[in-house]
Design an enzyme around this catalytic site. Structure first.
Site, mmCIF file in Angstrom:
data_model
loop_
_atom_site.group_PDB
_atom_site.id
_atom_site.type_symbol
_atom_site.label_atom_id
_atom_site.label_comp_id
_atom_site.label_asym_id
_atom_site.label_seq_id
_atom_site.Cartn_x
_atom_site.Cartn_y
_atom_site.Cartn_z
ATOM 1 N N CYS A 166 0.840 -1.188 0.000
ATOM 2 C CA CYS A 166 0.000 0.000 0.000
ATOM 3 C C CYS A 166 0.882 1.247 0.000
ATOM 4 C CB CYS A 166 -0.914 0.005 1.217
ATOM 5 S SG CYS A 166 -1.926 -1.480 1.371
ATOM 6 N N ARG A 173 1.506 1.563 -5.974
ATOM 7 C CA ARG A 173 1.650 0.631 -4.862
ATOM 8 C C ARG A 173 0.319 0.007 -4.452
ATOM 9 N NH1 ARG A 173 6.568 1.218 -2.083
ATOM 10 N NH2 ARG A 173 5.627 0.202 -0.274
ATOM 11 N N TRP A 210 -3.687 -1.741 -1.512
ATOM 12 C CA TRP A 210 -3.668 -3.040 -2.180
ATOM 13 C C TRP A 210 -4.202 -4.029 -1.163
ATOM 14 C CZ3 TRP A 210 -1.575 -7.946 -1.717
ATOM 15 C CH2 TRP A 210 -1.593 -8.732 -2.866
ATOM 16 N N ASN A 260 0.638 0.032 5.909
ATOM 17 C CA ASN A 260 1.188 -0.758 4.807
ATOM 18 C C ASN A 260 1.784 -2.005 5.431
ATOM 19 O OD1 ASN A 260 2.434 -1.798 2.507
ATOM 20 N ND2 ASN A 260 4.242 -0.513 2.756
ATOM 21 N N GLY A 261 1.238 -3.167 5.103
ATOM 22 C CA GLY A 261 1.761 -4.396 5.674
ATOM 23 C C GLY A 261 0.653 -5.311 6.155
ATOM 24 N N GLU A 267 9.651 -14.274 -19.428
ATOM 25 C CA GLU A 267 9.380 -12.856 -19.188
ATOM 26 C C GLU A 267 8.324 -12.332 -20.158
ATOM 27 O OE1 GLU A 267 9.630 -8.926 -17.704
ATOM 28 O OE2 GLU A 267 9.941 -10.932 -16.880
ATOM 29 N N LYS A 282 4.780 -10.682 -18.932
ATOM 30 C CA LYS A 282 4.330 -9.346 -19.313
ATOM 31 C C LYS A 282 2.910 -9.390 -19.870
ATOM 32 C CE LYS A 282 7.320 -6.965 -17.758
ATOM 33 N NZ LYS A 282 7.305 -8.010 -16.778
ATOM 34 N N GLU A 320 0.425 -10.081 -17.036
ATOM 35 C CA GLU A 320 0.302 -8.978 -16.088
ATOM 36 C C GLU A 320 -0.624 -7.884 -16.572
ATOM 37 O OE1 GLU A 320 4.404 -8.569 -13.561
ATOM 38 O OE2 GLU A 320 4.491 -8.005 -15.671
ATOM 39 N N HIS A 322 6.891 -32.403 -24.891
ATOM 40 C CA HIS A 322 6.717 -33.244 -23.709
ATOM 41 C C HIS A 322 5.461 -32.875 -22.917
ATOM 42 C CE1 HIS A 322 10.587 -35.237 -24.163
ATOM 43 N NE2 HIS A 322 11.084 -34.059 -24.497
ATOM 44 N N LYS A 325 3.383 -2.451 -7.546
ATOM 45 C CA LYS A 325 4.753 -2.361 -8.022
ATOM 46 C C LYS A 325 5.748 -2.974 -7.052
ATOM 47 C CE LYS A 325 7.967 -0.984 -10.851
ATOM 48 N NZ LYS A 325 8.154 -1.738 -12.098
#
Length: 628
Positions: free
Chosen positions: A2, A27, A74, A100-101, A501, A505, A508, A524, A623
């Site tokens: 947050c 955030r 968040w 935050n936490g 990656e 992307k 996300e 496979h 982020k």
């Protein structure tokens, strides 16, 4: 994850709080709120969803309050609804707190407080904090010299978890208290005004002089200044430092999104890395070292193995790093998910370099893994002593105070949640580390070192050539995939992590299911997924795996999958295999990840933008992941 901001001074607090929250919305953006003190009352406004909803709600209200706190959330505990938005208050609505936490023992504290007639209005863990402070305040003697600070100190000593807090109290209108325990929090020092924030972008518009709180510290901000104490109540002396970056770095500068701006910043980032770490005059005939990372001589002694800890995009960069360290420097290297390391650490072996990779320098899982490794190696002693390296673009962050050595990736602040320039910068950091170790261990000849370094020097111009010619084509190509449900990304050798990656992307920011695989592993199992509705993106760069990569791509094409190739410009063989080409300049395979990732960033960006999605603030993501 947050965002927290606080202000006490002579200006209207609400304007500063909203401006700070705009810089911190990366955030968290499930909800937002502010609380200010005015005429002996706490005035709290909260809104579900993006920060704009809170701003709209506050439009037209004059609020001259000069002290306040703000929060962008968040969600962890409790759905993203207005009643769960911060700030939270006690039963009498005198104390307001933002968190935050995570408070791990909030349930037992909540039940205990309920027996003492405290009324709760949310599902969050944060709400126990103002009630707990109020409870301690009610039992302090009337003549206590600092009751709000002392009640906060007593309260935080009962909390378990990782948290950063900011709080105000209507009965103590000239105080703002900030607390840090395993979550980032910085204090900004202005002229007759003081700030706190969970990240420095919220501060640089107003001041570049900051004090970072350490774990177990709390600060009292008043119009007269800042006092810092530890959780035992002892005064702590702090030394301010000056931030060396400009507020313009956190503006879009004419780009539609931060992500596309940061994609275009990559040539500059690579140049900055080269200027910082490569000896500009070095040739194969030189006697000096080609790479200068600024590490002390003991860093290179007794180094038999490397373990890397990272999460997400940083984990993908670390996989490329492992390839480089093993193939160039000939050092056995492991890459660990930091989130798993703490609960199943490998057996201790001597003479190990531990590398933590985190763009923010605040990734909770990575910091916890590094701290655990540091402690268990100290306990063993001798040849097991910890040797810790942090690879980050935020050297002013928590990782900088945890490790012995830092490698600054030179990327600067990155706002877009989907990492782009910081990934490229991390790759560059690993190239320099591997080349430095290779030189010192004499695992490469000077002529081969010169060849690789000359190739690295060409990369900025080569990235620019991709940016100049490819974006418009990728934008048009993205139109075909607006309704696509699944993607497969394939790569071999050093480009397998780039396939991972590229898939990440796309997941996300476009919310399309995408998976990355080693090309040779497709037959496979994953090949069962392929049909005309599942596009396949394959990376095929000339080198030891080139022919195999093309052969694997043919296998996908035979199953009617639309085939998109990241290949060298002008490669006729590749042109015959792929339906669509995302060409990059010809470069040796060892250096190719720096180039092959760029088209995949473009592809993810333009598909998401075409689908009308919020590219910079994708749902459910933040982020900086500052909670486990």
């Amino acid at each position: 994850m947050c965002g927290i901001v606080g202000y006490i001074g002579t200006q209207a607090a609400s304007d500063i709080l909203l401006a700070g929250l705009r810089k911190l919305e990366y955030r968290g953006y499930d909800s937002a709120g502010v609380a200010t003190l005015l005429e002996g009352e706490v005035h709290c406004v909260r809104a579900k969803g993006k920060l704009q909803n809170l701003q709209d709600k506050m439009e037209g209200f004059e609020n001259p309050a000069q002290v306040g706190i703000g929060h962008t959330r968040w969600a962890t505990h409790g759905k993203p609804e207005e009643y769960n938005a911060h700030p939270h208050m006690d039963t009498k609505r005198r104390i307001a707190v933002v968190l935050n936490g995570i408070i791990e023992n909030f349930r037992e504290l909540r039940e205990e407080l309920k027996t003492k007639n405290h009324e709760f209005r949310s599902d969050t863990d944060a709400e126990v904090i103002p009630h707990l402070i109020a409870e301690f305040l009610s039992h302090l003697p009337a003549d206590h010299p600092a009751p709000f600070l002392e009640a906060t100190r007593l309260a935080v000593n009962k909390l378990k978890g990782a948290f950063a807090l900011a709080m105000i109290n209507a009965d103590y209108p000239d105080e703002l208290i900030a607390v840090r325990q395993q979550a980032p929090l910085a204090i900004g020092l202005g002229q007759g005004e003081f700030f706190c924030a969970s990240d420095t972008p919220a501060l640089v518009t107003y001041t570049r002089t900051i004090v970072s709180l350490e774990n177990g510290e709390m600060a009292r901000l008043t119009p007269m200044g800042v006092e810092v104490y530890n959780f035992g109540g002892d005064r702590v002396k702090k030394t301010p430092r000056t931030l060396n970056w400009n507020p313009i770095l956190v503006e879009k500068q004419g780009f539609k999104h931060f992500m596309i701006k940061e994609i275009y910043e990559q040539p500059g980032v690579v140049r900055a890395c080269l200027e910082a770490y490569v000896n500009p005059d070095w040739t194969a005939a030189s006697t000096a070292a080609p790479i200068n990372l600024g590490f002390s001589p003991d860093f290179y002694e007794n180094l038999d193995q490397i373990q890397i800890m990272a999460c997400g995009t940083s984990w993908h960069a670390s996989l490329v790093g492992r390839y480089l360290l093993e193939q160039l420097a000939q050092i056995p290297t492991q890459v660990q998910y930091a989130s798993e390391f703490k609960y199943a650490p490998p057996p201790l072996v001597p003479n190990v370099l531990t590398v933590g990779v985190t763009q923010s320098g605040e990734t909770a899982d990575t910091l916890a893994a590094l701290e655990m490794e540091k402690q268990r190696r100290h306990a063993k002693g001798g040849a097991y002593q910890p040797k810790l390296l942090g690879l980050t673009n935020r050297t002013d962050s928590s990782i900088g105070r945890l490790v012995d050595h830092l490698l600054d990736t030179q990327a600067g602040i990155e706002i877009g949640v989907a990492a782009t320039k910081t990934f490229t910068a991390q790759l560059m950091g690993f190239y320099f580390l591997a080349l430095d170790l290779a030189y010192r261990r004499q695992t490469l000849s000077n002529s081969r070192l010169e060849e690789i370094i000359n190739g690295l020097r060409q990369l900025p111009a080569q990235i620019e050539s991709i940016l100049e010619v490819q974006e418009r084509y990728v934008e048009q190509l993205a139109h075909r995939f607006t309704d696509t449900q699944d993607f497969i990304f394939l790569g071999r050798g050093i480009n397998f992590p780039i396939a991972l990656e590229g898939a990440l992307k796309l997941k996300e920011i476009s919310y399309i299911h995408a998976e990355g695989y080693p090309s040779g592993e497709m037959k496979h199992g994953p090949i069962a997924l392929l049909d005309e509705k599942v596009p396949v993106v394959a990376i095929a760069m000339p080198g030891i795996v080139y022919e195999k990569a093309l052969s694997n791509a043919q296998e996908a094409k035979a199953r009617d999958a639309r085939l998109i190739g990241v290949t060298p410009m002008g490669d006729q063989e590749a042109a015959e295999v792929f339906d669509d080409l995302l060409p990059v300049p010809m470069v040796e395979e060892l250096l190719s990840p720096i180039l092959t990732v760029i088209p995949l960033q473009f592809l993810a960006y333009h598909i998401a933008a075409r689908r009308g999605l919020d590219v910079d603030q994708p749902r459910n993501l933040a982020k900086s992941v500052t909670v486990e």
